[in-house]
Design a protein around this motif. Sequence first.
Motif, PDB file in Angstrom:
ATOM      1  N   HIS A  80      35.410 -32.563 -36.128  1.00 40.08           N
ATOM      2  CA  HIS A  80      34.225 -31.903 -35.579  1.00 40.08           C
ATOM      3  C   HIS A  80      34.374 -31.675 -34.083  1.00 40.08           C
ATOM      4  CE1 HIS A  80      31.416 -31.405 -38.850  1.00 40.08           C
ATOM      5  NE2 HIS A  80      31.452 -32.681 -39.185  1.00 40.08           N
ATOM      6  N   GLU A  84      34.409 -27.953 -32.347  1.00 40.24           N
ATOM      7  CA  GLU A  84      33.376 -27.548 -31.401  1.00 40.24           C
ATOM      8  C   GLU A  84      33.963 -27.260 -30.026  1.00 40.24           C
ATOM      9  OE1 GLU A  84      30.291 -26.653 -32.168  1.00 40.24           O
ATOM     10  OE2 GLU A  84      31.131 -26.967 -34.170  1.00 40.24           O
ATOM     11  N   ARG A  85      34.943 -28.046 -29.618  1.00 40.52           N
ATOM     12  CA  ARG A  85      35.579 -27.768 -28.329  1.00 40.52           C
ATOM     13  C   ARG A  85      36.313 -26.438 -28.354  1.00 40.52           C
ATOM     14  NH1 ARG A  85      38.026 -33.694 -26.357  1.00 40.52           N
ATOM     15  NH2 ARG A  85      36.000 -34.579 -25.768  1.00 40.52           N
ATOM     16  N   ARG A  87      35.636 -23.803 -30.318  1.00 36.70           N
ATOM     17  CA  ARG A  87      34.633 -22.730 -30.375  1.00 36.70           C
ATOM     18  C   ARG A  87      34.059 -22.453 -28.993  1.00 36.70           C
ATOM     19  NH1 ARG A  87      30.164 -23.816 -32.524  1.00 36.70           N
ATOM     20  NH2 ARG A  87      29.589 -21.654 -32.941  1.00 36.70           N
ATOM     21  N   GLU A  88      33.713 -23.523 -28.289  1.00 33.56           N
ATOM     22  CA  GLU A  88      33.108 -23.356 -26.975  1.00 33.56           C
ATOM     23  C   GLU A  88      34.116 -22.817 -25.969  1.00 33.56           C
ATOM     24  OE1 GLU A  88      30.659 -26.010 -23.639  1.00 33.56           O
ATOM     25  OE2 GLU A  88      31.048 -26.816 -25.655  1.00 33.56           O
ATOM     26  N   HIS A  94      33.766 -19.331 -35.246  1.00 30.33           N
ATOM     27  CA  HIS A  94      34.284 -20.401 -36.107  1.00 30.33           C
ATOM     28  C   HIS A  94      35.706 -20.737 -35.669  1.00 30.33           C
ATOM     29  CE1 HIS A  94      34.870 -22.903 -39.638  1.00 30.33           C
ATOM     30  NE2 HIS A  94      35.971 -22.235 -39.927  1.00 30.33           N
TER      31      HIS A  94
END
Length: 412
Positions: A80, A84-85, A87-88, A94
Amino acid sequence: MPVTPALDPDVLRRQDPELADILRGELDRQTTTLQLTAAENFASPAVLAALGSPMANKYAEGYPGARFHGGCAFADAAEHLAVERARELFGAGHANVQPHTGSSAVLAAYAALLSPGDTVLALGLPHGGHLSHGSPANLSGRWFDFVAYGLDPETGLVDHDQVRRLAREHRPKAIVCGSTAYPRHLDHAFFREVADEVGAYLIVDAAHPLGLVAGGAAPNPVPYADVVCATTHKVLRGPRGGLILCRAALAERVDRAVFPFTQGGAQMNVVAAKAVAFGEAATPEFGAYAHRVVDNARVLAARLAAEGLAVTTGGTDTHLITVDPAPLGVDGRTARGLLAAAGLVLDCCPLPHTEDRGLRLGTAAITTQGMGEAEMHRVAALLAGAVRGDFAPGTVRAEVRELTGAFSPYPA
Protein backbone atom coordinates in the motif's frame (compact mmCIF):
# COMPACT_ATOMS: atom_id res chain seq x y z
CA MET A 1 16.51 -5.96 19.90
CA PRO A 2 18.60 -8.69 18.22
CA VAL A 3 20.39 -7.94 14.97
CA THR A 4 18.54 -9.31 11.97
CA PRO A 5 20.88 -11.85 10.30
CA ALA A 6 20.28 -10.35 6.85
CA LEU A 7 21.51 -6.98 8.13
CA ASP A 8 24.57 -8.35 9.92
CA PRO A 9 27.53 -7.54 7.63
CA ASP A 10 29.61 -10.42 8.98
CA VAL A 11 27.06 -13.24 8.77
CA LEU A 12 27.77 -14.13 5.13
CA ARG A 13 31.53 -14.08 5.57
CA ARG A 14 31.23 -16.49 8.49
CA GLN A 15 28.84 -18.86 6.74
CA ASP A 16 29.91 -18.66 3.08
CA PRO A 17 33.27 -16.93 2.67
CA GLU A 18 33.51 -17.98 -0.98
CA LEU A 19 30.39 -16.07 -1.96
CA ALA A 20 31.29 -13.25 0.42
CA ASP A 21 34.51 -12.80 -1.55
CA ILE A 22 32.55 -12.66 -4.80
CA LEU A 23 30.26 -9.96 -3.41
CA ARG A 24 33.21 -8.02 -2.05
CA GLY A 25 34.82 -8.25 -5.47
CA GLU A 26 31.70 -6.84 -7.10
CA LEU A 27 31.60 -3.95 -4.63
CA ASP A 28 35.25 -3.24 -5.37
CA ARG A 29 34.53 -3.33 -9.11
CA GLN A 30 31.64 -0.89 -8.76
CA THR A 31 33.56 1.52 -6.56
CA THR A 32 36.92 1.53 -8.38
CA THR A 33 35.69 1.78 -11.99
CA LEU A 34 33.51 4.42 -13.62
CA GLN A 35 29.92 3.19 -13.89
CA LEU A 36 28.78 4.85 -17.11
CA THR A 37 26.17 2.24 -18.05
CA ALA A 38 23.02 4.29 -18.69
CA ALA A 39 20.74 1.69 -17.13
CA GLU A 40 22.57 1.47 -13.78
CA ASN A 41 22.84 3.49 -10.61
CA PHE A 42 23.80 3.14 -6.94
CA ALA A 43 20.83 2.33 -4.71
CA SER A 44 20.82 4.07 -1.36
CA PRO A 45 21.75 2.21 1.84
CA ALA A 46 18.08 2.38 2.86
CA VAL A 47 17.00 0.68 -0.38
CA LEU A 48 19.66 -2.01 0.12
CA ALA A 49 18.49 -2.52 3.70
CA ALA A 50 14.92 -3.13 2.53
CA LEU A 51 16.17 -5.61 -0.07
CA GLY A 52 17.99 -7.55 2.64
CA SER A 53 15.15 -7.35 5.13
CA PRO A 54 12.97 -10.18 6.51
CA MET A 55 10.34 -9.17 3.92
CA ALA A 56 12.41 -11.38 1.57
CA ASN A 57 10.94 -14.37 3.43
CA LYS A 58 7.30 -13.47 2.77
CA TYR A 59 5.21 -15.11 0.08
CA ALA A 60 2.38 -12.71 -0.74
CA GLU A 61 0.75 -13.96 -3.91
CA GLY A 62 -2.11 -11.70 -4.94
CA TYR A 63 -2.86 -8.13 -3.89
CA PRO A 64 -3.36 -6.43 -0.52
CA GLY A 65 -6.54 -7.68 1.10
CA ALA A 66 -6.79 -10.60 -1.33
CA ARG A 67 -3.68 -12.72 -0.77
CA PHE A 68 -3.40 -16.46 -1.25
CA HIS A 69 -1.21 -16.80 1.85
CA GLY A 70 -1.66 -15.93 5.49
CA GLY A 71 0.39 -13.55 7.56
CA CYS A 72 0.37 -10.75 4.99
CA ALA A 73 -0.58 -7.77 7.17
CA PHE A 74 2.85 -6.14 6.95
CA ALA A 75 3.30 -7.16 3.31
CA ASP A 76 -0.01 -5.44 2.56
CA ALA A 77 1.12 -2.33 4.43
CA ALA A 78 4.40 -2.21 2.48
CA GLU A 79 2.64 -2.59 -0.87
CA HIS A 80 0.00 0.00 0.00
CA LEU A 81 2.79 2.41 0.91
CA ALA A 82 4.65 1.77 -2.34
CA VAL A 83 1.50 2.16 -4.44
CA GLU A 84 0.40 5.40 -2.79
CA ARG A 85 3.88 6.90 -2.97
CA ALA A 86 4.13 6.03 -6.67
CA ARG A 87 0.68 7.46 -7.43
CA GLU A 88 1.45 10.70 -5.64
CA LEU A 89 4.97 11.02 -7.09
CA PHE A 90 3.80 10.73 -10.70
CA GLY A 91 0.19 11.92 -10.47
CA ALA A 92 -1.17 8.56 -11.65
CA GLY A 93 -4.67 7.18 -11.19
CA HIS A 94 -3.29 3.73 -10.38
CA ALA A 95 0.08 2.09 -9.80
CA ASN A 96 1.12 -1.55 -9.85
CA VAL A 97 4.45 -2.08 -8.09
CA GLN A 98 4.70 -5.86 -8.53
CA PRO A 99 6.40 -6.28 -11.97
CA HIS A 100 9.74 -8.00 -11.53
CA THR A 101 11.40 -6.07 -14.38
CA GLY A 102 10.73 -3.33 -16.88
CA SER A 103 10.17 -5.95 -19.58
CA SER A 104 7.66 -7.69 -17.32
CA ALA A 105 5.81 -4.38 -16.99
CA VAL A 106 5.70 -3.88 -20.77
CA LEU A 107 4.49 -7.42 -21.43
CA ALA A 108 1.80 -7.00 -18.77
CA ALA A 109 0.67 -3.78 -20.47
CA TYR A 110 0.33 -5.68 -23.74
CA ALA A 111 -1.60 -8.44 -21.96
CA ALA A 112 -3.96 -5.87 -20.43
CA LEU A 113 -4.73 -4.03 -23.67
CA LEU A 114 -4.11 -6.39 -26.60
CA SER A 115 -4.95 -9.78 -28.03
CA PRO A 116 -2.42 -12.00 -29.82
CA GLY A 117 -2.02 -10.88 -33.42
CA ASP A 118 -2.90 -7.23 -32.77
CA THR A 119 -0.84 -4.60 -34.56
CA VAL A 120 1.48 -2.40 -32.50
CA LEU A 121 3.48 0.61 -33.71
CA ALA A 122 6.82 1.07 -31.92
CA LEU A 123 10.31 2.45 -32.43
CA GLY A 124 12.37 -0.06 -34.41
CA LEU A 125 15.16 -1.89 -32.62
CA PRO A 126 17.91 -0.59 -34.97
CA HIS A 127 16.77 2.94 -34.07
CA GLY A 128 16.87 2.44 -30.29
CA GLY A 129 13.74 0.43 -29.53
CA HIS A 130 13.78 -2.17 -26.77
CA LEU A 131 13.60 -5.98 -27.14
CA SER A 132 10.07 -5.85 -25.70
CA HIS A 133 9.08 -3.52 -28.55
CA GLY A 134 8.81 -6.28 -31.10
CA SER A 135 12.05 -8.22 -31.28
CA PRO A 136 11.46 -11.62 -32.93
CA ALA A 137 13.55 -13.11 -30.10
CA ASN A 138 11.09 -11.70 -27.54
CA LEU A 139 7.54 -12.74 -26.70
CA SER A 140 6.35 -9.34 -27.96
CA GLY A 141 7.57 -10.01 -31.50
CA ARG A 142 6.07 -13.50 -31.55
CA TRP A 143 2.61 -12.66 -30.19
CA PHE A 144 1.96 -9.31 -31.87
CA ASP A 145 2.36 -7.75 -35.31
CA PHE A 146 4.84 -4.92 -34.77
CA VAL A 147 5.31 -2.10 -37.26
CA ALA A 148 8.46 -0.02 -36.74
CA TYR A 149 8.85 3.71 -36.99
CA GLY A 150 12.32 5.24 -37.04
CA LEU A 151 14.55 8.27 -36.73
CA ASP A 152 15.14 11.01 -39.26
CA PRO A 153 18.49 10.30 -40.95
CA GLU A 154 19.45 13.98 -40.90
CA THR A 155 18.57 14.95 -37.33
CA GLY A 156 18.54 11.60 -35.53
CA LEU A 157 15.18 12.59 -34.01
CA VAL A 158 11.93 10.62 -34.14
CA ASP A 159 10.37 11.02 -37.59
CA HIS A 160 6.93 12.34 -36.64
CA ASP A 161 5.70 12.36 -40.23
CA GLN A 162 6.54 8.68 -40.52
CA VAL A 163 4.82 7.89 -37.22
CA ARG A 164 1.60 9.54 -38.38
CA ARG A 165 1.74 7.95 -41.82
CA LEU A 166 2.33 4.43 -40.46
CA ALA A 167 -0.39 4.86 -37.86
CA ARG A 168 -2.92 5.87 -40.51
CA GLU A 169 -1.82 3.04 -42.79
CA HIS A 170 -1.74 0.19 -40.25
CA ARG A 171 -4.35 1.35 -37.65
CA PRO A 172 -2.49 -0.22 -34.72
CA LYS A 173 -4.26 -1.30 -31.56
CA ALA A 174 -1.47 0.33 -29.54
CA ILE A 175 1.38 2.77 -30.08
CA VAL A 176 4.53 2.45 -27.97
CA CYS A 177 6.40 5.67 -27.21
CA GLY A 178 9.75 4.86 -25.67
CA SER A 179 13.32 3.82 -26.31
CA THR A 180 16.39 2.29 -24.76
CA ALA A 181 18.92 4.50 -26.54
CA TYR A 182 17.27 7.82 -27.45
CA PRO A 183 18.82 10.83 -25.71
CA ARG A 184 16.05 13.36 -26.34
CA HIS A 185 12.68 13.99 -24.74
CA LEU A 186 9.81 12.32 -26.57
CA ASP A 187 6.76 14.40 -27.51
CA HIS A 188 4.04 12.65 -25.52
CA ALA A 189 1.36 15.10 -26.67
CA PHE A 190 2.13 14.29 -30.31
CA PHE A 191 1.90 10.54 -29.70
CA ARG A 192 -1.38 11.03 -27.81
CA GLU A 193 -2.77 12.98 -30.75
CA VAL A 194 -1.81 10.25 -33.23
CA ALA A 195 -3.15 7.50 -30.98
CA ASP A 196 -6.49 9.29 -30.67
CA GLU A 197 -6.66 9.83 -34.42
CA VAL A 198 -6.39 6.10 -35.16
CA GLY A 199 -8.16 4.79 -32.05
CA ALA A 200 -5.06 3.26 -30.46
CA TYR A 201 -3.92 2.89 -26.88
CA LEU A 202 -0.79 4.85 -26.00
CA ILE A 203 1.81 2.91 -24.01
CA VAL A 204 4.80 4.94 -22.84
CA ASP A 205 7.89 2.96 -21.96
CA ALA A 206 9.63 5.37 -19.59
CA ALA A 207 12.18 2.90 -18.24
CA HIS A 208 15.06 5.35 -18.70
CA PRO A 209 13.61 8.80 -17.98
CA LEU A 210 11.19 8.02 -15.14
CA GLY A 211 13.68 9.03 -12.45
CA LEU A 212 14.15 12.35 -14.22
CA VAL A 213 10.37 12.72 -14.30
CA ALA A 214 10.25 12.12 -10.54
CA GLY A 215 12.81 14.86 -10.02
CA GLY A 216 11.10 17.35 -12.33
CA ALA A 217 13.90 17.15 -14.89
CA ALA A 218 11.89 15.52 -17.71
CA PRO A 219 8.29 15.79 -18.98
CA ASN A 220 5.75 13.58 -17.25
CA PRO A 221 4.10 11.09 -19.65
CA VAL A 222 1.33 10.12 -17.21
CA PRO A 223 -1.22 12.76 -18.32
CA TYR A 224 -0.93 11.59 -21.93
CA ALA A 225 -0.55 7.81 -21.73
CA ASP A 226 -3.07 5.08 -21.14
CA VAL A 227 -0.31 3.04 -19.52
CA VAL A 228 3.23 3.99 -18.48
CA CYS A 229 5.77 1.21 -17.96
CA ALA A 230 9.09 1.79 -16.24
CA THR A 231 11.92 0.42 -14.19
CA THR A 232 12.80 1.49 -10.67
CA HIS A 233 16.57 1.02 -10.80
CA LYS A 234 17.90 3.51 -13.34
CA VAL A 235 17.82 7.23 -12.59
CA LEU A 236 15.12 6.54 -9.99
CA ARG A 237 17.86 4.89 -7.92
CA GLY A 238 15.73 2.12 -6.44
CA PRO A 239 15.88 -1.67 -6.55
CA ARG A 240 15.95 -3.62 -9.80
CA GLY A 241 12.30 -3.98 -10.74
CA GLY A 242 9.38 -2.74 -12.78
CA LEU A 243 6.45 -0.36 -12.34
CA ILE A 244 3.18 0.29 -14.17
CA LEU A 245 1.21 3.52 -13.94
CA CYS A 246 -2.17 3.81 -15.61
CA ARG A 247 -5.53 5.50 -15.69
CA ALA A 248 -7.88 4.43 -12.91
CA ALA A 249 -10.27 2.95 -15.49
CA LEU A 250 -7.59 0.44 -16.54
CA ALA A 251 -6.52 -0.54 -13.02
CA GLU A 252 -8.30 -3.89 -12.86
CA ARG A 253 -7.12 -4.95 -16.33
CA VAL A 254 -3.53 -4.01 -15.53
CA ASP A 255 -3.55 -5.73 -12.15
CA ARG A 256 -4.94 -8.96 -13.57
CA ALA A 257 -2.37 -8.82 -16.39
CA VAL A 258 0.43 -8.69 -13.84
CA PHE A 259 -1.10 -11.28 -11.50
CA PRO A 260 -2.16 -13.93 -12.24
CA PHE A 261 -1.60 -13.70 -16.01
CA THR A 262 2.13 -12.95 -16.36
CA GLN A 263 3.56 -13.37 -12.84
CA GLY A 264 3.14 -15.27 -9.61
CA GLY A 265 3.87 -13.86 -6.18
CA ALA A 266 5.44 -10.46 -5.74
CA GLN A 267 8.97 -10.12 -4.39
CA MET A 268 7.96 -8.32 -1.22
CA ASN A 269 11.46 -7.22 -0.26
CA VAL A 270 11.73 -5.52 -3.66
CA VAL A 271 8.28 -3.95 -3.22
CA ALA A 272 9.40 -2.60 0.15
CA ALA A 273 12.58 -1.24 -1.43
CA LYS A 274 10.49 0.44 -4.15
CA ALA A 275 8.52 2.19 -1.41
CA VAL A 276 11.80 3.50 0.00
CA ALA A 277 12.93 4.72 -3.42
CA PHE A 278 9.63 6.50 -4.13
CA GLY A 279 9.89 8.22 -0.77
CA GLU A 280 13.45 9.33 -1.50
CA ALA A 281 12.45 10.54 -4.99
CA ALA A 282 9.80 12.83 -3.50
CA THR A 283 12.40 14.92 -1.66
CA PRO A 284 13.90 18.24 -2.80
CA GLU A 285 17.32 16.62 -2.61
CA PHE A 286 16.34 14.10 -5.26
CA GLY A 287 14.97 16.86 -7.48
CA ALA A 288 18.30 18.65 -7.30
CA TYR A 289 20.05 15.37 -8.08
CA ALA A 290 17.91 14.74 -11.17
CA HIS A 291 18.73 18.17 -12.57
CA ARG A 292 22.44 17.63 -11.90
CA VAL A 293 22.24 14.34 -13.82
CA VAL A 294 20.99 16.21 -16.90
CA ASP A 295 23.49 19.06 -16.47
CA ASN A 296 26.32 16.54 -16.24
CA ALA A 297 25.10 14.66 -19.31
CA ARG A 298 25.00 17.84 -21.39
CA VAL A 299 28.51 18.82 -20.32
CA LEU A 300 29.83 15.31 -20.94
CA ALA A 301 28.20 15.15 -24.39
CA ALA A 302 29.71 18.49 -25.37
CA ARG A 303 33.16 17.46 -24.17
CA LEU A 304 32.99 14.13 -26.00
CA ALA A 305 32.13 16.01 -29.18
CA ALA A 306 35.09 18.32 -28.58
CA GLU A 307 37.29 15.23 -28.22
CA GLY A 308 36.24 14.09 -31.69
CA LEU A 309 33.48 11.55 -31.05
CA ALA A 310 30.27 11.91 -33.05
CA VAL A 311 27.45 12.59 -30.57
CA THR A 312 24.08 11.53 -31.99
CA THR A 313 21.38 14.23 -32.22
CA GLY A 314 24.10 16.72 -31.29
CA GLY A 315 23.60 16.28 -27.55
CA THR A 316 21.09 15.11 -24.97
CA ASP A 317 18.05 16.18 -22.94
CA THR A 318 18.41 13.37 -20.44
CA HIS A 319 20.99 11.30 -18.57
CA LEU A 320 21.72 9.27 -21.68
CA ILE A 321 24.30 9.92 -24.43
CA THR A 322 24.95 7.89 -27.58
CA VAL A 323 28.12 8.41 -29.59
CA ASP A 324 29.89 6.98 -32.61
CA PRO A 325 33.61 6.41 -31.95
CA ALA A 326 34.38 5.89 -35.66
CA PRO A 327 35.99 9.35 -36.04
CA LEU A 328 38.61 8.14 -33.55
CA GLY A 329 39.37 5.14 -35.78
CA VAL A 330 37.55 2.30 -33.97
CA ASP A 331 34.11 0.69 -34.01
CA GLY A 332 31.78 0.55 -31.02
CA ARG A 333 32.57 -2.98 -29.87
CA THR A 334 36.32 -2.38 -30.03
CA ALA A 335 35.91 0.90 -28.16
CA ARG A 336 33.86 -0.77 -25.44
CA GLY A 337 36.61 -3.36 -24.92
CA LEU A 338 39.32 -0.70 -24.72
CA LEU A 339 37.28 1.27 -22.21
CA ALA A 340 36.50 -1.76 -20.07
CA ALA A 341 40.23 -2.50 -19.80
CA ALA A 342 40.77 1.07 -18.68
CA GLY A 343 38.02 0.96 -16.03
CA LEU A 344 35.23 2.80 -17.88
CA VAL A 345 32.12 0.60 -18.00
CA LEU A 346 29.44 1.29 -20.62
CA ASP A 347 27.37 -0.36 -23.37
CA CYS A 348 27.16 -0.64 -27.13
CA CYS A 349 24.02 0.38 -29.01
CA PRO A 350 22.82 0.37 -32.62
CA LEU A 351 23.57 3.38 -34.80
CA PRO A 352 20.48 4.13 -36.93
CA HIS A 353 20.78 3.89 -40.71
CA THR A 354 24.08 1.99 -40.48
CA GLU A 355 25.29 -1.51 -39.72
CA ASP A 356 27.67 -0.14 -37.11
CA ARG A 357 27.34 0.05 -33.35
CA GLY A 358 28.04 3.03 -31.15
CA LEU A 359 28.48 3.61 -27.43
CA ARG A 360 25.67 4.28 -24.97
CA LEU A 361 26.54 5.91 -21.66
CA GLY A 362 24.84 7.80 -18.88
CA THR A 363 25.54 10.08 -15.95
CA ALA A 364 23.13 8.78 -13.29
CA ALA A 365 25.62 6.72 -11.28
CA ILE A 366 28.55 9.12 -11.39
CA THR A 367 26.22 11.96 -10.37
CA THR A 368 25.08 9.88 -7.40
CA GLN A 369 28.76 9.73 -6.46
CA GLY A 370 28.85 13.53 -6.36
CA MET A 371 30.72 14.25 -9.58
CA GLY A 372 30.07 17.53 -11.37
CA GLU A 373 31.13 19.59 -14.36
CA ALA A 374 34.86 19.42 -13.69
CA GLU A 375 34.72 15.64 -13.43
CA MET A 376 32.73 15.43 -16.69
CA HIS A 377 35.62 17.15 -18.47
CA ARG A 378 38.02 14.64 -16.96
CA VAL A 379 35.82 11.64 -17.80
CA ALA A 380 35.55 12.78 -21.43
CA ALA A 381 39.32 13.15 -21.70
CA LEU A 382 39.91 9.72 -20.18
CA LEU A 383 37.33 8.08 -22.45
CA ALA A 384 38.63 9.66 -25.63
CA GLY A 385 42.24 9.06 -24.67
CA ALA A 386 41.59 5.37 -23.97
CA VAL A 387 39.80 4.93 -27.31
CA ARG A 388 42.45 6.80 -29.29
CA GLY A 389 45.23 4.92 -27.54
CA ASP A 390 46.84 8.08 -26.23
CA PHE A 391 47.63 6.33 -22.95
CA ALA A 392 48.32 2.79 -21.88
CA PRO A 393 45.22 1.19 -20.29
CA GLY A 394 47.04 1.03 -16.97
CA THR A 395 47.60 4.78 -17.00
CA VAL A 396 43.91 5.51 -17.58
CA ARG A 397 43.00 2.86 -15.02
CA ALA A 398 45.13 4.60 -12.40
CA GLU A 399 43.41 7.92 -13.09
CA VAL A 400 40.01 6.24 -12.88
CA ARG A 401 40.95 4.80 -9.48
CA GLU A 402 42.04 8.23 -8.31
CA LEU A 403 38.75 9.75 -9.48
CA THR A 404 36.52 7.08 -7.96
CA GLY A 405 38.52 7.19 -4.76
CA ALA A 406 37.57 10.83 -4.35
CA PHE A 407 33.86 10.16 -5.04
CA SER A 408 32.67 7.07 -3.21
CA PRO A 409 29.03 6.06 -3.72
CA TYR A 410 28.97 4.72 -0.16
CA PRO A 411 31.19 6.99 1.95
CA ALA A 412 32.09 5.63 5.36
